[in-house]
Design a protein around this motif. Structure first.
Motif, mmCIF file in Angstrom:
data_model
loop_
_atom_site.group_PDB
_atom_site.id
_atom_site.type_symbol
_atom_site.label_atom_id
_atom_site.label_comp_id
_atom_site.label_asym_id
_atom_site.label_seq_id
_atom_site.Cartn_x
_atom_site.Cartn_y
_atom_site.Cartn_z
ATOM 1 N N ALA A 183 6.898 -5.276 -1.734
ATOM 2 C CA ALA A 183 5.769 -5.265 -2.852
ATOM 3 C C ALA A 183 6.472 -5.396 -3.903
ATOM 4 N N ASP A 184 7.455 -5.905 -4.708
ATOM 5 C CA ASP A 184 7.848 -6.013 -5.800
ATOM 6 C C ASP A 184 7.606 -7.313 -5.760
ATOM 7 N N THR A 185 7.700 -7.853 -5.177
ATOM 8 C CA THR A 185 7.337 -9.718 -4.953
ATOM 9 C C THR A 185 5.959 -9.263 -5.880
ATOM 10 N N ILE A 186 4.790 -9.330 -4.709
ATOM 11 C CA ILE A 186 3.765 -9.666 -5.189
ATOM 12 C C ILE A 186 3.227 -8.750 -6.439
ATOM 13 N N CYS A 187 3.391 -6.942 -6.709
ATOM 14 C CA CYS A 187 3.760 -6.322 -7.968
ATOM 15 C C CYS A 187 3.790 -7.295 -8.700
ATOM 16 N N MET A 223 9.715 2.519 -5.813
ATOM 17 C CA MET A 223 10.667 2.611 -7.400
ATOM 18 C C MET A 223 12.146 1.790 -7.179
ATOM 19 N N ALA A 224 13.151 1.765 -7.159
ATOM 20 C CA ALA A 224 14.330 0.824 -7.080
ATOM 21 C C ALA A 224 13.740 -0.139 -8.497
ATOM 22 N N LYS A 225 12.178 -0.822 -7.582
ATOM 23 C CA LYS A 225 12.362 -2.902 -7.554
ATOM 24 C C LYS A 225 10.943 -2.686 -9.304
ATOM 25 N N ASP A 229 5.799 0.679 -10.819
ATOM 26 C CA ASP A 229 6.037 1.405 -11.597
ATOM 27 C C ASP A 229 5.080 2.631 -11.323
ATOM 28 N N GLY A 230 5.406 2.532 -9.866
ATOM 29 C CA GLY A 230 4.518 4.083 -9.118
ATOM 30 C C GLY A 230 4.128 3.475 -7.945
ATOM 31 N N ALA A 231 3.643 4.956 -7.625
ATOM 32 C CA ALA A 231 2.683 4.251 -5.890
ATOM 33 C C ALA A 231 1.019 5.210 -6.146
ATOM 34 N N ASP A 241 3.080 20.099 -0.551
ATOM 35 C CA ASP A 241 4.813 19.532 -0.228
ATOM 36 C C ASP A 241 4.956 18.430 0.209
ATOM 37 N N SER A 242 4.327 17.639 0.330
ATOM 38 C CA SER A 242 4.303 16.632 0.302
ATOM 39 C C SER A 242 5.050 15.641 -0.694
ATOM 40 N N PHE A 243 3.136 15.513 -1.471
ATOM 41 C CA PHE A 243 2.700 15.177 -2.768
ATOM 42 C C PHE A 243 3.626 15.627 -3.968
ATOM 43 N N LEU A 244 4.398 16.931 -3.718
ATOM 44 C CA LEU A 244 5.416 16.957 -4.273
ATOM 45 C C LEU A 244 6.870 16.831 -4.780
ATOM 46 N N ALA A 245 6.911 16.466 -3.262
ATOM 47 C CA ALA A 245 8.321 15.568 -2.580
ATOM 48 C C ALA A 245 8.199 14.123 -3.476
ATOM 49 N N LEU A 246 6.972 13.661 -3.026
ATOM 50 C CA LEU A 246 6.821 12.319 -3.419
ATOM 51 C C LEU A 246 7.424 12.772 -5.294
ATOM 52 N N LEU A 247 7.056 13.036 -5.895
ATOM 53 C CA LEU A 247 6.921 12.840 -7.650
ATOM 54 C C LEU A 247 8.583 13.686 -7.761
ATOM 55 N N ASP A 248 9.151 14.630 -6.426
ATOM 56 C CA ASP A 248 10.244 15.005 -6.903
ATOM 57 C C ASP A 248 11.391 13.611 -6.707
ATOM 58 N N ALA A 249 11.197 12.927 -6.177
ATOM 59 C CA ALA A 249 11.685 11.508 -6.172
ATOM 60 C C ALA A 249 11.871 10.987 -6.824
ATOM 61 N N VAL A 250 10.821 10.807 -7.605
ATOM 62 C CA VAL A 250 10.453 10.048 -8.939
ATOM 63 C C VAL A 250 10.691 10.163 -10.135
ATOM 64 N N LYS A 251 11.354 11.662 -11.034
ATOM 65 C CA LYS A 251 11.199 12.364 -11.578
ATOM 66 C C LYS A 251 12.120 12.182 -12.729
#
Ligand code: PGA
Length: 251
Positions: A183-187, A223-225, A229-231, A241-251
């Protein structure tokens, strides 16, 4: 420093009441947009509900498609001017499902990008290769071609402000995500294509998402790459719940 942007792509899922219940469940829990841009990409039918339910919160709303004309005899199409008037801020364009099932071309996607900017919204321009292209090791040139055609005639300022999503087709909805290094290489290929076309300053500002089987459990790896810059998230964005968990992992 690029601000992360996490966008859900509901595709053709949910009813009006389900969309409203989702918005009510997440609206007060959205992290501050100082930290992350949180976006829901809904079917056109529910955009008005989402915009009204998210008023006063940091949740932003995206359409999944639009036409390139603002009005006229285009039965069944979605006017970008009408989207902007509703309060929609982003429009996803060029998703591989639209390219494949609805035969959208790079040229049409480019016209949509221009119409989105003309109406004061921002495109999330998708690119991505098939399994065949990936296995033939032709991903980089394929992505370069899609990006070059998709951005044609856009200004440096426009490209700096927009979002590009790299979504390998073989990783969408398959549970088979491209690993974070791929993902990082192609981004990175997306970013260097922008650099070739617009220079370093624009390339350092454009936000690039990875998409394809992203979940709360794996989003941190992406996100560590450096170039991610996002997903752009399909299946795992459908439940509050899953949407909020995605945001929580990033904020
Ligand atoms: P997925 O979809 O997360 O369900 O793989 C991603 C997308 O198509 O945007």
């Amino acid at each position: 420093m690029r601000k992360p942007i996490i966008a859900g792509n509901w595709k053709m899922n949910k009813t009006a009441s389900e969309a409203k219940a989702f918005a009510q469940a997440v609206a007060t829990k959205i992290p501050s947009n100082d930290k992350v841009d949180s976006v829901v990409g809904s079917p056109a039918l529910f955009l008005e509900t989402l915009v009204s339910e998210s008023k006063g919160t940091d949740l932003k709303v995206a359409a999944q498609n639009c036409y390139w004309e603002n009005a006229g005899a285009f039965t069944g199409e979605i006017s970008p001017a009408a989207l902007a008037d509703l309060g929609v801020q982003y429009v996803i364009i060029g998703h591989s499902e639209r390219r494949e099932y609805f035969h959208e071309t790079d040229e049409e996607i480019n016209k949509k990008a221009k119409a989105i900017f003309a109406n004061g919204m921002l495109p999330i321009l998708c690119c991505g290769e098939s399994l065949e292209t990936y296995e033939a090791e032709k991903t980089a040139e394929w992505i370069e071609g899609q990006i070059t055609a998709g951005l044609a005639d856009l200004s440096a300022e426009q490209v700096s402000s927009m979002v590009i999503a790299y979504e390998p087709i073989w990783a969408i909805g398959t549970g088979k995500s491209a690993d974070a290094t791929i993902a990082d290489t192609i981004c990175g290929v997306v970013r260097s294509t922008v650099e070739k076309l617009y220079g370093n300053d624009v390339a350092s500002k454009v936000r690039i998402q990875y998409g394809g089987s992203v979940k709360p459990e794996n989003i941190a790896e992406y996100m560590a790459k450096e170039n991610v810059d996002g997903a752009l998230v399909g299946g795992a964005s459908l439940e509050a719940d899953s949407f909020l968990a995605l945001l929580d992992a990033v904020k």
